[in-house]
Design an enzyme around this catalytic site. Structure first.
Site, PDB file in Angstrom:
ATOM      1  N   SER A  30       0.834  -1.189   0.000  1.00  0.00           N
ATOM      2  CA  SER A  30       0.000   0.000   0.000  1.00  0.00           C
ATOM      3  C   SER A  30       0.869   1.239   0.000  1.00  0.00           C
ATOM      4  CB  SER A  30      -0.936   0.013   1.195  1.00  0.00           C
ATOM      5  OG  SER A  30      -0.215   0.256   2.375  1.00  0.00           O
TER       6      SER A  30
ATOM      7  N   LYS B  63      -6.055   3.871   8.805  1.00  0.00           N
ATOM      8  CA  LYS B  63      -5.085   4.769   8.183  1.00  0.00           C
ATOM      9  C   LYS B  63      -5.500   6.225   8.348  1.00  0.00           C
ATOM     10  CE  LYS B  63      -3.256   1.521   4.874  1.00  0.00           C
ATOM     11  NZ  LYS B  63      -3.282   1.034   3.491  1.00  0.00           N
TER      12      LYS B  63
END
Ligand code: ADP
Length: 517
Positions: free
Chosen positions: A423, A466
């Protein structure tokens, strides 16, 4: 004892035989001891003893509500589970698996489930289990043999239909024997578990009426066949607001009671709680928060007894007197734009975190160095990033022979290794391009997304965690993959408020937003 024992015939016969053996052996004392312990174990097992199932869903709902703040979806799923169970009247309901970071209430939810069913609850920890014998027991010829953890759990519960929590099923080690997993499979398989074989007991144990519930931090280490048997319920990190509520409504009352203190004697200001959560703990759940509140209670108990004080109020100003220096400060957004430094967002098994990627370019001969907290997947992302940059070098006026004459060094200074693998692709590519072109990157911006060789931005997992991490680090703008846009809509406004979230589809868009002109 034999005739009175309420157990299947097979068990009775076995017991009969062993008692006979016990009476007749002229063997050593040790041998007699072994038989004796075995007989006692068999007598203690709840062969036919059952706890009544509570089928009142409304009662279950009350219990779940009373024990937990928030977790609406989890409660809903559990109630559905109970409803189906009641209607089908079958023991073989699917096995629930609660997945989430530590301290988010998984064990606690399982306990509530047991309380709402009015059944005994036993927790079996599977963390670090690596030997089949721990699940299935040792044969009794083995010195110091014992039943395995499952049979032992049933014995502790005292009924054949308790709620058994198999804790940390993701931490069962697969090191050298796959047998541990096949034993677990047998435990959880409704076709087989009415005749579970424990090596020590030697007679089949009926597990078909047990309500199993499992917990895990991550699904990645659980083998497929085991996953297929379970119904996954995800629990994610708590926001600061949720932590505040949980502390006020649950943790503080619990700890006060545990320490024999009343809420007249000790109170907490909201700011104090917020500060404990923010500066004394760094976690997705509330376990450390609860521990720190416990520490304060201890200190307060002493103060109440050794001084004249009758009332203590903990505020953000006197907090350090109880807990000492602040333990955490967040790695805040950089003050000013810099070259070759980009903030990425990572999802680890303990929650979200930001991770800063640094890239240096120096004269050399085209080597790529990767150092710091880089997993294999991250290394591949780095290489994909470089390929992409080379493919667009014309557009950014990078000299044709630049890559032959320079070395590129990618480093991730600190932070946990992400669990969701790739990611950080766009983060690395941006850092590299910035380093190569000398263009600065905005300091108040973070990003997450994987990259293809052609510079397309691919979706990622763990968005909630996140974004929470980005907020904690006081980031203003977050770039996310366009395909994750739907996930944003699912998040509460508490998380997204104050963040500018920009969906991106290509590296070009990323660079346009991230690089300062
Ligand atoms: P886990 O099993 O996920 O590691 P625990 O169940 O041990 O977490 O939770 C840690 C502590 O936090 C427990 O005391 C639990 O009761 C409390 N807790 C966690 N989530 C909540 C919640 N939503 N509401 C109330 N208490 C909670």
């Amino acid at each position: 004892a034999c005739s009175k024992l309420d157990a299947p015939e097979e068990v009775k016969e076995k017991l009969h035989k062993e008692i006979g053996r016990f009476k007749n052996t002229i063997g050593s004392q040790a041998e007699n001891g072994v038989i004796r312990t075995y007989i006692e174990t068999i007598l203690e097992m709840p062969w036919n003893k059952r706890a009544e199932d509570n089928t009142d869903i409304n009662y279950a709902k009350e219990v779940l509500e009373a024990d937990h703040y928030g977790l609406e979806q989890v409660k809903e799923r559990i109630l559905e589970f109970l409803a189906v169970r009641t209607l089908t009247q079958k023991g073989e309901s699917p096995i629930l698996c609660l997945v989430g970071p530590p301290g988010t209430g998984k064990t606690s939810i399982a306990k509530s489930l047991a309380r709402s069913l009015k059944k005994p609850f036993v927790r079996i920890s599977l963390g670090g289990v690596r030997d089949e014998a721990e699940i299935r027991g040792h044969r009794k010829t083995y010195v110091g043999a014992m039943p395995g953890r499952i049979a032992n759990g049933i014995r502790t519960a005292g009924v054949k239909n308790p709620v058994l929590l198999l804790d940390e099923i993701d931490k069962v080690s697969t090191d050298y024997k796959g047998d541990t997993f096949s034993a677990l499979l047998e435990v959880l398989d409704s076709e087989q578990n009415s005749k579970f074989r424990d090596h020590y007991l030697e007679v089949p144990l009926d597990l078909s009426e047990v309500t199993f519930i499992t917990t895990a931090n991550t699904l990645q280490t659980i083998p497929r066949p085991l996953l297929d048997r379970m119904e996954i319920i995800e629990i994610s990190s708590y926001t600061e607001n949720e932590k505040l509520h949980i502390a006020i409504e649950h943790l503080i009352p619990k700890q006060l009671e545990k320490h024999g203190i009343t809420n007249e004697q000790l109170s907490f200001s909201k700011k104090a709680i917020w500060k404990i959560a923010h500066n004394y703990t760094k976690e997705a759940g509330v376990r450390q928060l609860e521990r720190e509140i416990g520490n304060i209670c201890r200190k307060a108990a002493k103060e109440l007894l050794t001084t004249e004080k009758e009332k203590i109020t903990v505020t953000d100003r006197n907090l350090h007197k109880f807990l000492g220096k602040e333990k955490y400060s967040y790695q805040m957004a950089n003050a000013a734009p810099e070259v070759g430094i980009v903030r990425g967002l990572a999802w680890t098994s303990v929650g979200g975190d930001t991770l800063q990627i640094e890239v240096n370019v120096m004269p050399g001969k085209g080597e790529i160095m990767l150092t710091g907290q880089l997993g294999d997947v991250m290394k591949e992302s780095a290489r994909a990033g470089i390929s992409y940059i080379r493919s667009v070098s014309k557009k950014y006026a990078i000299a044709e022979d630049f890559f032959e004459k320079h070395d590129i060094h990618v480093h991730i200074p600190e932070g946990a290794v992400p669990k969701d693998g790739p990611s950080a692709g766009i983060t690395m590519a941006t850092a590299m391009l910035s380093a190569v072109t000398g263009k600065k990157v905005r300091a108040d911006l973070a990003m997450t997304g994987e990259i293809t060789l052609r510079g397309r931005v691919l979706p990622i997992g763990g968005l909630k965690e996140k974004l929470l991490a980005a907020k904690n680090a006081r980031i203003q703008t977050v770039l996310i993959p366009k395909e994750n846009t739907a996930d944003v809509e699912e998040l509460s406004s508490e998380i997204t408020k104050g963040l500018e979230i920009i969906p991106v589809e290509t590296m070009e868009e990323v660079l346009k937003k991230a690089l300062t002109r």
